[in-house]
Design an enzyme around this catalytic site. Structure first.
Site: not given
Ligand code: CAA
Length: 288
Positions: A95, A123, A144, A147
């Site tokens: 998270v 991110s 990174h 999605n």
């Protein structure tokens, strides 16, 4: 260390990004252990792998052997000790909360072998904000993904002032092994490349919706049909998570104290209602 020395990968977090990053690494032939504090998330992630890989065989995108090997490479456990204990490379996709990440990096530093690279998929939290929670800042960087991680080709590798060039190079090499196209950012900057560009678009889209000029759905129609984007900014926020849009705007505002960085009223409304997008089955759109 060299890329050839990377064999075992630990993915921390089985959520939106983590479960797909884990499958990606398993498909590339790595032994992967994915961990999460939530057994429910782990079950969901395992269920995804067990349905996604056979579906790819049916679609003709993978051979049965590739799918079987990927499944055999993949394990899920709630124990961070078990997941990171023999890892050569850790990808943290937990998270997006600073205190949680700092604690995780301190734990990973204690648990993972001393040669292991600890990368964060965050991110917007640059790795210098977690590197000092460890005794191996030279082995910490951002890696990174985008999605959905199994589909999107790009990986941003961000070298902080503490990151050694060897660490950044191995992270670039690992991205290539995963079949990704990686870009190497030589300095840390909030939002890296893609999210800075994306957030300019999203901010304008939110401004137009907040002003009542057009609905989110109409703005998406405009962007997809005039600019050729595969999805409009609101559908994309649903995919990446409106909670993430809220947290990243709050993080940015807390750093800058500039009122224009505050989350937009529409994002605050959706966040407060728990309508966070696809993951809650409702955001700007409703999902089955
Ligand atoms: N997981 C895995 N694979 C998926 C998927 C998912 N959630 N959704 C779609 N796919 C795969 C499909 O299996 C299909 O694969 P093949 O062609 O190999 O069979 C392919 O993607 C296309 O799928 P569809 O035909 O069903 O749907 P589509 O053409 O509308 O594509 C999409 C779906 C790939 C998501 C496309 O809409 C797209 O590219 N959207 C933009 C996504 C984007 O901009 N991502 C970046 C977000 S920013 C970000 O990630 C920042 C961050 O910090 C988190």
């Amino acid at each position: 260390m060299k890329i050839e020395d990377v064999m075992n990968i630990c993915v921390v977090g089985a959520g939106n990004m983590g479960h797909q990053i884990a499958v990606c690494c398993a498909l590339a032939g790595y032994k992967v252990i994915c961990t999460d504090i939530s057994q429910e998330m782990l079950n969901k992630a395992e269920g995804f792998a067990k349905s996604y890989l056979p579906e790819r065989v049916v679609k003709g995108k993978l051979t049965q052997e590739q799918a079987d090997n990927a499944l055999a490479n993949l394990r899920f456990t709630p124990s961070l000790e078990e997941a990171a204990g023999e890892a050569d490379f850790v990808i943290e996709a937990a998270v997006e909360k600073m205190d949680i990440k700092r604690k995780l990096f301190a734990d990973l530093d204690r648990i993972a072998p001393s040669h292991a690279i600890l990368a964060t998929n965050s991110s917007y939290i640059v790795s210098s904000q977690v590197a000092d929670a460890t005794k191996r800042p030279d082995k910490i960087c951002n890696m990174h993904f985008f999605n959905p991680a199994l589909v999107m080709k790009l990986v941003e590798v961000v070298q902080g002032p503490h990151t050694s060039t060897e660490t950044a190079q191995i992270t670039m090499d690992l991205s290539a092994k995963l079949g990704k196209i990686a870009v190497w950012l030589k300095k840390e900057i909030y939002g890296f490349l893609v999210n800075r560009i994306l957030s300019a678009l999203a901010q304008e889209a939110l401004f137009l919706a907040d002003m009542g000029i057009a609905t989110p759905q109409e703005i998406d129609l405009a962007v997809t049909n005039a600019l050729g984007h595969p999805m409009g900014p609101f559908r994309l926020m649903d995919l990446t998570g409106i909670d993430l849009s809220y947290y990243s705007a709050m993080e940015r505002y807390q750093t800058s104290r500039d009122p224009k960085d505050k989350p937009s009223p529409l994002v605050v409304e959706k966040y407060t209602k728990g309508e966070w997008g696809k993951k809650t089955k409702k955001g700007y759109y409703t999902y089955e």
